[in-house]
Design an enzyme around this catalytic site. Sequence first.
Site, PDB file in Angstrom:
ATOM      1  N   TYR A 195      -5.969  26.780 -34.195  1.00  0.00           N
ATOM      2  CA  TYR A 195      -5.963  28.202 -33.833  1.00  0.00           C
ATOM      3  C   TYR A 195      -5.092  29.003 -34.801  1.00  0.00           C
ATOM      4  CZ  TYR A 195      -8.465  28.257 -29.319  1.00  0.00           C
ATOM      5  OH  TYR A 195      -9.413  28.227 -28.336  1.00  0.00           O
TER       6      TYR A 195
ATOM      7  N   GLU B  58      -3.426  29.072 -18.525  1.00  0.00           N
ATOM      8  CA  GLU B  58      -2.493  28.243 -19.280  1.00  0.00           C
ATOM      9  C   GLU B  58      -1.044  28.654 -19.037  1.00  0.00           C
ATOM     10  OE1 GLU B  58      -1.646  26.838 -23.884  1.00  0.00           O
ATOM     11  OE2 GLU B  58      -2.417  28.833 -23.490  1.00  0.00           O
TER      12      GLU B  58
ATOM     13  N   GLN C 209      -5.457  21.173 -32.258  1.00  0.00           N
ATOM     14  CA  GLN C 209      -5.930  22.547 -32.099  1.00  0.00           C
ATOM     15  C   GLN C 209      -5.803  23.326 -33.399  1.00  0.00           C
ATOM     16  OE1 GLN C 209      -3.501  24.947 -29.507  1.00  0.00           O
ATOM     17  NE2 GLN C 209      -5.181  26.290 -28.955  1.00  0.00           N
TER      18      GLN C 209
ATOM     19  N   SER D   7       4.035  34.459 -27.492  1.00  0.00           N
ATOM     20  CA  SER D   7       5.486  34.604 -27.495  1.00  0.00           C
ATOM     21  C   SER D   7       5.959  35.428 -26.300  1.00  0.00           C
ATOM     22  CB  SER D   7       5.950  35.269 -28.794  1.00  0.00           C
ATOM     23  OG  SER D   7       5.555  36.632 -28.816  1.00  0.00           O
TER      24      SER D   7
END
Length: 398
Positions: free
Chosen positions: A128, A244, A126, A383
Amino acid sequence: MDIHFTPEELAFRSEVRAFLGQNLPADLAEKVRLGRRLAKEGHQRWQKILNQKGWYAVNWPVEHGGTGWSVVQKHIFDEECAAAGAPRLVAFGVNMVAPVIIKFGTQTQKDYYLPRILRSEDWWCQGYSEPGAGSDLASLKTRAERDGDHYLVNGQKTWTTLGQHANRIFCLVRTDPSAKKQEGISFLLIDMDTPGITVRPIITLDGEHEVNEVFFDNVRVPVENLVGEENKGWTCAKYLLTHERTGQAGIGQSKAALSHLKQIASAETVAGQSLIDDPLFRARIAELEMRLLAVEMSTLRILAATRDGGVPGAESSLLKIQGSEIRQAITDLMRKALGPNALPFLEPELEPDFHGEPLYQDYGASPASQYFNLRKLSIYGGSNEIQKNIIAKLVLEL
């Protein structure tokens, strides 16, 4: 709300348990139980076993090779796999980029990439996060400039998990630097063998090479590798992250880890008494078990609503926070249960091909390593501080 499994769902649980008992390789289950690192081959071996059964792409539509399972069945499957010691699936291909390709990709992209993902021919990573664009992902600066029938990509991605194994990467890139932050971003599929790509390891606290920096220096990417519309990649990015955080609660992994903690506490002694019989330590385990039960009940409640057409909201953020904190607390108690034997750990004991005599017990090497490694749980995937802001805004209306 009905948080009880139906007879059909209980029958499905039995089917999954029987399959795992017959098909999960014992050497992989043992490595997972002991917290040893899995080689790429181990992950791919398990993925191929699941694909042969038709149970690999659980989040795909049936017409593309998916299972057609309900959200509750997926929850049961994940829980049983964790309890049996099955390797956790590397999600970047099958559960992340594939749904985006199915939703937004061209027919040519679907025909080419999806079968390769099912057969484990491609290992995806990924692209990102960037330096300065983590939780604030829309601040990304990696550029993709149109040059005829190619994009010219320049920039840097970081925290690229298992990128050292990957032959493909899906990236968010900025194709219109004059647009607002969430606009002007596109979603590209890039071959990692393309000239101009450099992968550099980042060694984490536990001594593991799990994450990387990826640099792009005039990397030429065919325009046909654009997924969706140019400058509309933020839509793809949001779709990829749908649901997710509910999965990040990690209930199955926490249950398996809690069971392992109890085994360690039963084997360790203090002043001639089993540690699990120590009232204070036993109370700490009980507290974690109650917190985990509360998270599980909340997850089942959300799944029940989803089964009836609902969509997870701020509850997902709550589950992400609690789930990550519980898993971290379990590894902390494992480390404390071992006392001085938890450190220093012998790193070779964590390697996939270790067959030597352990420094302490067979379970002695991994708790400290896992304790350090799982500090990341409260950071990645948004986070915990960001999740608290979401809760404050959506629930408390602050």
